[in-house]
Scaffold this motif. Structure first.
Motif, PDB file in Angstrom:
ATOM      1  N   UNK A 167      -5.078  -1.141  -9.104  1.00 54.68           N
ATOM      2  CA  UNK A 167      -3.952  -1.203  -7.260  1.00 54.68           C
ATOM      3  C   UNK A 167      -2.800  -1.363  -8.503  1.00 54.68           C
ATOM      4  N   UNK A 168      -1.610  -0.857  -7.652  1.00 52.21           N
ATOM      5  CA  UNK A 168      -0.110  -1.153  -7.884  1.00 52.21           C
ATOM      6  C   UNK A 168      -0.014  -1.936  -6.821  1.00 52.21           C
ATOM      7  N   UNK A 169       1.167  -3.253  -6.819  1.00 51.86           N
ATOM      8  CA  UNK A 169       1.346  -3.797  -5.616  1.00 51.86           C
ATOM      9  C   UNK A 169       3.013  -4.391  -6.073  1.00 51.86           C
ATOM     10  N   UNK A 170       3.641  -3.366  -4.899  1.00 51.71           N
ATOM     11  CA  UNK A 170       5.003  -3.919  -5.389  1.00 51.71           C
ATOM     12  C   UNK A 170       5.442  -4.629  -4.228  1.00 51.71           C
ATOM     13  N   UNK A 171       6.692  -5.805  -4.480  1.00 51.67           N
ATOM     14  CA  UNK A 171       7.336  -6.227  -3.386  1.00 51.67           C
ATOM     15  C   UNK A 171       8.071  -6.348  -2.794  1.00 51.67           C
ATOM     16  N   UNK A 172       9.368  -7.443  -2.172  1.00 56.58           N
ATOM     17  CA  UNK A 172      10.602  -7.526  -2.576  1.00 56.58           C
ATOM     18  C   UNK A 172      10.248  -8.864  -2.071  1.00 56.58           C
ATOM     19  N   UNK A 173      11.297 -10.347  -2.731  1.00 55.60           N
ATOM     20  CA  UNK A 173      11.071 -11.195  -2.372  1.00 55.60           C
ATOM     21  C   UNK A 173      11.804 -11.682  -1.128  1.00 55.60           C
ATOM     22  N   UNK A 174      11.339 -12.359   0.103  1.00 61.38           N
ATOM     23  CA  UNK A 174      12.653 -11.999   0.929  1.00 61.38           C
ATOM     24  C   UNK A 174      12.527 -11.206   2.012  1.00 61.38           C
ATOM     25  N   UNK A 175      11.851  -9.761   1.770  1.00 58.73           N
ATOM     26  CA  UNK A 175      11.853  -8.696   1.995  1.00 58.73           C
ATOM     27  C   UNK A 175      10.871  -8.960   3.142  1.00 58.73           C
ATOM     28  N   UNK A 176      10.642  -8.132   3.728  1.00 55.77           N
ATOM     29  CA  UNK A 176       8.703  -8.090   4.515  1.00 55.77           C
ATOM     30  C   UNK A 176       8.722  -6.597   4.718  1.00 55.77           C
ATOM     31  N   UNK A 177       7.415  -6.713   4.352  1.00 54.48           N
ATOM     32  CA  UNK A 177       6.459  -5.650   3.420  1.00 54.48           C
ATOM     33  C   UNK A 177       6.056  -5.634   2.109  1.00 54.48           C
ATOM     34  N   UNK A 178       5.043  -4.762   1.950  1.00 57.94           N
ATOM     35  CA  UNK A 178       4.939  -4.486   0.803  1.00 57.94           C
ATOM     36  C   UNK A 178       4.310  -3.022   0.123  1.00 57.94           C
ATOM     37  N   UNK A 179       4.979  -2.178  -0.553  1.00 55.82           N
ATOM     38  CA  UNK A 179       4.081  -0.826  -1.230  1.00 55.82           C
ATOM     39  C   UNK A 179       2.834  -1.085  -2.099  1.00 55.82           C
ATOM     40  N   UNK A 180       1.966  -0.417  -1.495  1.00 55.81           N
ATOM     41  CA  UNK A 180       0.551  -0.523  -2.903  1.00 55.81           C
ATOM     42  C   UNK A 180      -0.071   1.068  -2.504  1.00 55.81           C
ATOM     43  N   UNK A 181       0.242   1.276  -3.761  1.00 56.57           N
ATOM     44  CA  UNK A 181      -0.430   2.438  -4.414  1.00 56.57           C
ATOM     45  C   UNK A 181      -1.452   2.217  -5.374  1.00 56.57           C
ATOM     46  N   UNK A 182      -2.581   3.197  -4.448  1.00 53.99           N
ATOM     47  CA  UNK A 182      -4.244   3.523  -4.659  1.00 53.99           C
ATOM     48  C   UNK A 182      -4.439   4.587  -6.037  1.00 53.99           C
TER      49      UNK A 182
END
Length: 242
Positions: free
Chosen positions: A68-83
């Motif tokens: 799995x790949x978990x991508x997020x941005x500090x101080x931002x809401x939400x994230x992207x997850x790749x399966x």
């Protein structure tokens, strides 16, 4: 790794082609220091290519699986997850992470099995071109000729500069700190990428650990140069705390 991989590709498509790799340093042997266990991330296409070349069986046990790949941005809401299902992968993987010393050894071993000649250490001083066959001039004064010369001596290639091939460079003002870390938690095969105001932080899963509860990761942490130098100078506990 680049030179050996290209040499292997040539031998794979043409078994009759004589291929020689000129390397400036003798390939290291023995168990490397954990402080020099840099790693490479391989996508599924790279895995398939290495399988065709007969390299993959030698390194699969040393490869961390990205599930799995978990991508997020500090101080931002939400994230992207790749399966894996997002890319049509049927074996539950998105890619692999392997320490370079394992990959380099496997490439060298397979290249030698395929008849690739490795000459090391060799100091190449110039490229010969013109009406004659292309070739290279060695520090010893010897000239080696070939039907094809492939230059793979790095981003700061002196041979490229001799040929007058220009490049455009741009500095992001950052320095990447690379290390392997061990967490006291189960390895779930997640590759984490966190974007921060100071630069991206990536944690890539590696195999092995302290029992079933240990999880190793290859860390690539980009930040301003001064901050990176300070972090590199700290001890292990403070590095892990950071």
């Amino acid at each position: 790794m680049v030179g050996l991989a290209f040499a292997m590709a040539l031998r794979h498509v043409s078994a009759s082609t004589e291929v020689t790799v000129l390397e400036a340093r003798v390939p290291p042997s023995g168990t490397p220091s954990p402080l020099d266990s840099r790693a490479s991330a391989l996508n599924l296409v790279s895995r398939d290519i290495l399988s065709v070349w007969g390299v993959w069986p030698a390194i699969i046990e040393q490869a961390g699986v990205i599930q799995q790949i978990h991508v997020s941005n500090q101080h931002r809401f939400g994230s992207s997850v790749l399966e894996p299902s997002d890319v049509g992968s049927d074996d539950g993987s998105l890619g692999f992470v392997i320490e370079n010393h394992y990959l380099g050894r496997a490439l060298l071993s397979r290249a030698q099995e395929l008849g690739v000649v490795l000459a090391a250490p060799v100091d190449v001083r110039a490229v010969q071109r013109g009406d004659l066959s292309p070739g290279v001039v060695l520090a010893s004064g010897e000239t080696l000729s070939a039907d094809l010369v492939v230059i793979a001596d790095g981003s700061q290639s002196s041979l490229r500069q001799q040929l007058g091939i220009p490049i455009d460079t741009r500095s992001p003002g950052q320095r990447a700190v690379v290390a392997n870390v061990l967490f006291d938690a189960e390895q779930r095969g997640i590759a984490w990428e966190r974007f921060t105001p100071h630069g991206p932080l990536a944690l890539l899963p590696l195999p092995g650990g302290s029992g079933s509860k240990g999880s190793r990761f290859n860390v690539v942490w980009s930040m301003p140069k001064d901050a990176a130098l300070a972090l590199e100078a700290t001890d292990a506990p403070h590095f892990c705390e950071a």
